[in-house]
Scaffold this active site. Sequence first.
Site, PDB file in Angstrom:
ATOM      1  N   GLY A  55      64.510  58.633  46.531  1.00 34.67           N
ATOM      2  CA  GLY A  55      64.283  58.909  45.109  1.00 34.67           C
ATOM      3  C   GLY A  55      65.581  59.140  44.362  1.00 34.67           C
ATOM      4  N   LEU A  66      66.775  61.807  42.626  1.00 32.14           N
ATOM      5  CA  LEU A  66      67.507  63.037  42.926  1.00 32.14           C
ATOM      6  C   LEU A  66      67.886  63.087  44.407  1.00 32.14           C
ATOM      7  CD1 LEU A  66      68.569  65.809  42.002  1.00 32.14           C
ATOM      8  CD2 LEU A  66      66.323  66.760  42.553  1.00 32.14           C
ATOM      9  N   ASP A  76      56.181  61.320  55.966  1.00 32.93           N
ATOM     10  CA  ASP A  76      55.198  61.511  54.893  1.00 32.93           C
ATOM     11  C   ASP A  76      54.907  63.007  54.818  1.00 32.93           C
ATOM     12  OD1 ASP A  76      52.972  61.804  53.308  1.00 32.93           O
ATOM     13  OD2 ASP A  76      51.915  60.065  54.146  1.00 32.93           O
ATOM     14  N   ALA A  98      58.188  63.896  45.715  1.00 40.60           N
ATOM     15  CA  ALA A  98      57.086  64.326  44.841  1.00 40.60           C
ATOM     16  C   ALA A  98      56.337  63.090  44.378  1.00 40.60           C
ATOM     17  CB  ALA A  98      57.646  65.084  43.632  1.00 40.60           C
ATOM     18  N   TYR A  99      55.127  63.306  43.915  1.00 39.55           N
ATOM     19  CA  TYR A  99      54.399  62.239  43.228  1.00 39.55           C
ATOM     20  C   TYR A  99      54.718  62.422  41.749  1.00 39.55           C
ATOM     21  CZ  TYR A  99      50.621  59.086  41.881  1.00 39.55           C
ATOM     22  OH  TYR A  99      49.904  58.044  41.348  1.00 39.55           O
ATOM     23  N   THR A 100      55.632  61.587  41.244  1.00 37.07           N
ATOM     24  CA  THR A 100      56.242  61.835  39.930  1.00 37.07           C
ATOM     25  C   THR A 100      55.678  60.954  38.811  1.00 37.07           C
ATOM     26  OG1 THR A 100      58.017  60.281  40.476  1.00 37.07           O
ATOM     27  CG2 THR A 100      58.445  62.613  40.921  1.00 37.07           C
ATOM     28  N   TYR A 145      50.017  66.511  36.475  1.00 33.66           N
ATOM     29  CA  TYR A 145      51.330  66.538  37.155  1.00 33.66           C
ATOM     30  C   TYR A 145      51.937  67.937  37.070  1.00 33.66           C
ATOM     31  CZ  TYR A 145      56.393  65.813  37.687  1.00 33.66           C
ATOM     32  OH  TYR A 145      57.706  65.916  38.059  1.00 33.66           O
TER      33      TYR A 145
HETATM   34  N1  NAP Z   1      62.443  62.408  37.089  1.00 28.79           N
HETATM   35  C1  NAP Z   1      62.474  63.430  36.246  1.00 28.79           C
HETATM   36  O1  NAP Z   1      62.760  63.269  35.056  1.00 28.79           O
HETATM   37  C2  NAP Z   1      62.176  64.822  36.747  1.00 28.79           C
HETATM   38  C3  NAP Z   1      62.154  65.868  35.811  1.00 28.79           C
HETATM   39  C4  NAP Z   1      61.909  67.173  36.271  1.00 28.79           C
HETATM   40  C5  NAP Z   1      61.689  67.408  37.608  1.00 28.79           C
HETATM   41  N2  NAP Z   1      61.668  66.378  38.486  1.00 28.79           N
HETATM   42  C6  NAP Z   1      61.416  66.677  39.893  1.00 28.79           C
HETATM   43  O2  NAP Z   1      62.574  66.331  40.624  1.00 28.79           O
HETATM   44  C7  NAP Z   1      62.203  65.908  41.950  1.00 28.79           C
HETATM   45  C8  NAP Z   1      62.812  64.539  42.223  1.00 28.79           C
HETATM   46  O3  NAP Z   1      62.363  63.630  41.233  1.00 28.79           O
HETATM   47  P1  NAP Z   1      62.894  62.119  41.187  1.00 28.79           P
HETATM   48  O4  NAP Z   1      63.001  61.714  39.763  1.00 28.79           O
HETATM   49  O5  NAP Z   1      64.048  61.950  42.094  1.00 28.79           O
HETATM   50  O6  NAP Z   1      61.611  61.401  41.791  1.00 28.79           O
HETATM   51  P2  NAP Z   1      61.471  59.931  42.389  1.00 28.79           P
HETATM   52  O7  NAP Z   1      62.663  59.088  42.054  1.00 28.79           O
HETATM   53  O8  NAP Z   1      60.107  59.475  41.981  1.00 28.79           O
HETATM   54  O9  NAP Z   1      61.510  60.185  43.953  1.00 28.79           O
HETATM   55  C9  NAP Z   1      60.468  60.854  44.596  1.00 28.79           C
HETATM   56  C10 NAP Z   1      60.427  60.322  46.001  1.00 28.79           C
HETATM   57  O10 NAP Z   1      59.378  61.006  46.686  1.00 28.79           O
HETATM   58  C11 NAP Z   1      58.781  60.053  47.555  1.00 28.79           C
HETATM   59  N3  NAP Z   1      57.442  60.445  47.977  1.00 28.79           N
HETATM   60  C12 NAP Z   1      56.288  60.373  47.274  1.00 28.79           C
HETATM   61  N4  NAP Z   1      55.252  60.765  48.044  1.00 28.79           N
HETATM   62  C13 NAP Z   1      55.775  61.092  49.258  1.00 28.79           C
HETATM   63  C14 NAP Z   1      55.223  61.555  50.477  1.00 28.79           C
HETATM   64  N5  NAP Z   1      53.905  61.773  50.601  1.00 28.79           N
HETATM   65  N6  NAP Z   1      56.044  61.776  51.509  1.00 28.79           N
HETATM   66  C15 NAP Z   1      57.368  61.549  51.401  1.00 28.79           C
HETATM   67  N7  NAP Z   1      57.966  61.107  50.286  1.00 28.79           N
HETATM   68  C16 NAP Z   1      57.163  60.881  49.227  1.00 28.79           C
HETATM   69  C17 NAP Z   1      58.773  58.785  46.753  1.00 28.79           C
HETATM   70  O11 NAP Z   1      58.585  57.689  47.591  1.00 28.79           O
HETATM   71  P3  NAP Z   1      57.734  56.418  47.061  1.00 28.79           P
HETATM   72  O12 NAP Z   1      58.576  55.815  45.979  1.00 28.79           O
HETATM   73  O13 NAP Z   1      57.581  55.608  48.280  1.00 28.79           O
HETATM   74  O14 NAP Z   1      56.447  56.969  46.523  1.00 28.79           O
HETATM   75  C18 NAP Z   1      60.144  58.829  46.089  1.00 28.79           C
HETATM   76  O15 NAP Z   1      61.129  58.192  46.871  1.00 28.79           O
HETATM   77  C19 NAP Z   1      60.683  65.953  41.977  1.00 28.79           C
HETATM   78  O16 NAP Z   1      60.278  67.173  42.512  1.00 28.79           O
HETATM   79  C20 NAP Z   1      60.283  65.899  40.508  1.00 28.79           C
HETATM   80  O17 NAP Z   1      59.038  66.513  40.290  1.00 28.79           O
HETATM   81  C21 NAP Z   1      61.919  65.085  38.084  1.00 28.79           C
END
Ligand code: NAP
Length: 277
Positions: free
Chosen positions: A6, A8, A32, A56-58, A121
């Site tokens: 992901g 982050l 997983d 996370a499921y984002t 979410y």
């Molecule tokens: N993006 C934002 O703007 C934002 C803002 C505030 C907070 N956050 C938080 O920051 C954190 C990182 O966000 P991010 O933007 O880096 O998210 P991201 O790019 O969507 O990455 C999340 C990763 O989690 C993986 N994942 C999903 N379900 C999974 C499972 N069951 N087991 C293992 N891995 C799994 C995804 O894999 P797949 O692609 O294969 O599903 C993806 O690689 C999260 O906690 C999010 O809630 C994000």
Amino acid sequence: MTGAAGQLGHDVAAQMADSGHEPIAAGRPELDISQRDQVLSAVGAIRPDAVVNCAAYTAVDACQTEAARAYQVNAVAVRHLAEAARRFDAHFCHVSTDYVFSGDKAEPYHEWDRPDPRSVYGASKLAGEGEAGEAATVVRTSWLCGRHGSNMVGTVLRLAAEGGPLRFVSDQRGSPSFTADVAAVIERLCVDRRPGLYHAANQGDVSWYEFAREVMAAAGHDPDRVAPIATDDLQPPRPAPRPANSALENRALALAGMRCPGDFREPLMRLVAELLG
Ligand SMILES: NC(=O)c1ccc[n+]([C@@H]2O[C@H](COP(=O)([O-])OP(=O)(O)OC[C@H]3O[C@@H](n4cnc5c(N)ncnc54)[C@H](OP(=O)(O)O)[C@@H]3O)[C@@H](O)[C@H]2O)c1
């Protein structure tokens, strides 16, 4: 650490390696996190000093109709990770979101403001904060932008290059945050094994419209090409409600005397240069 593929997760792994740690970066194919047996056996085999959960499921809108999956990944899986960390004496660090807030407050939110999520979410992520446990570090961040992943900076640069319309909402405010800066905070908190809730967001809150203008300016484009629209005018309308204001104040970091992520414009310039370079 989890969620390594992901946005982050990629930079947390890089930060850990750059600081001399030996990160074991697991993406979904390797681990997983919703599978308790997998989580316990992976943490038991590795015996890490810390477990950092960037998975996370984002998909904010999809979560509205896939609540079971949202809670499975964003809450129940955090229970499994916390259990594994406890069992094998690893510090647990979990990442959460500004979307736990309603958005009704006029000023930036700090750690002692009451969460009141309005989307599935946000509610599932708040549930995950509760599952992390008292010994864990919970890091809330917002509006993430980084080199690896789709985000506002990449979107604006692409639309600007295509010459397409640039319309962004002016009635949602937040704190654009850059993954390298957030990763540095996560690393520090893990090394210190500090329990508790911390906001980690770059400072300087803006609307999406204002942020798009900043991205345009940073890339040498005319910011006046960006037009403001209202959330109610989005076509099609987004299924999940977003907070009107979810800017974050890093109060707990500041009170702990720790380094806080600075103004977003500096890392924005760096990221734009990297993406255009
Ligand atoms: N993006 C934002 O703007 C934002 C803002 C505030 C907070 N956050 C938080 O920051 C954190 C990182 O966000 P991010 O933007 O880096 O998210 P991201 O790019 O969507 O990455 C999340 C990763 O989690 C993986 N994942 C999903 N379900 C999974 C499972 N069951 N087991 C293992 N891995 C799994 C995804 O894999 P797949 O692609 O294969 O599903 C993806 O690689 C999260 O906690 C999010 O809630 C994000």
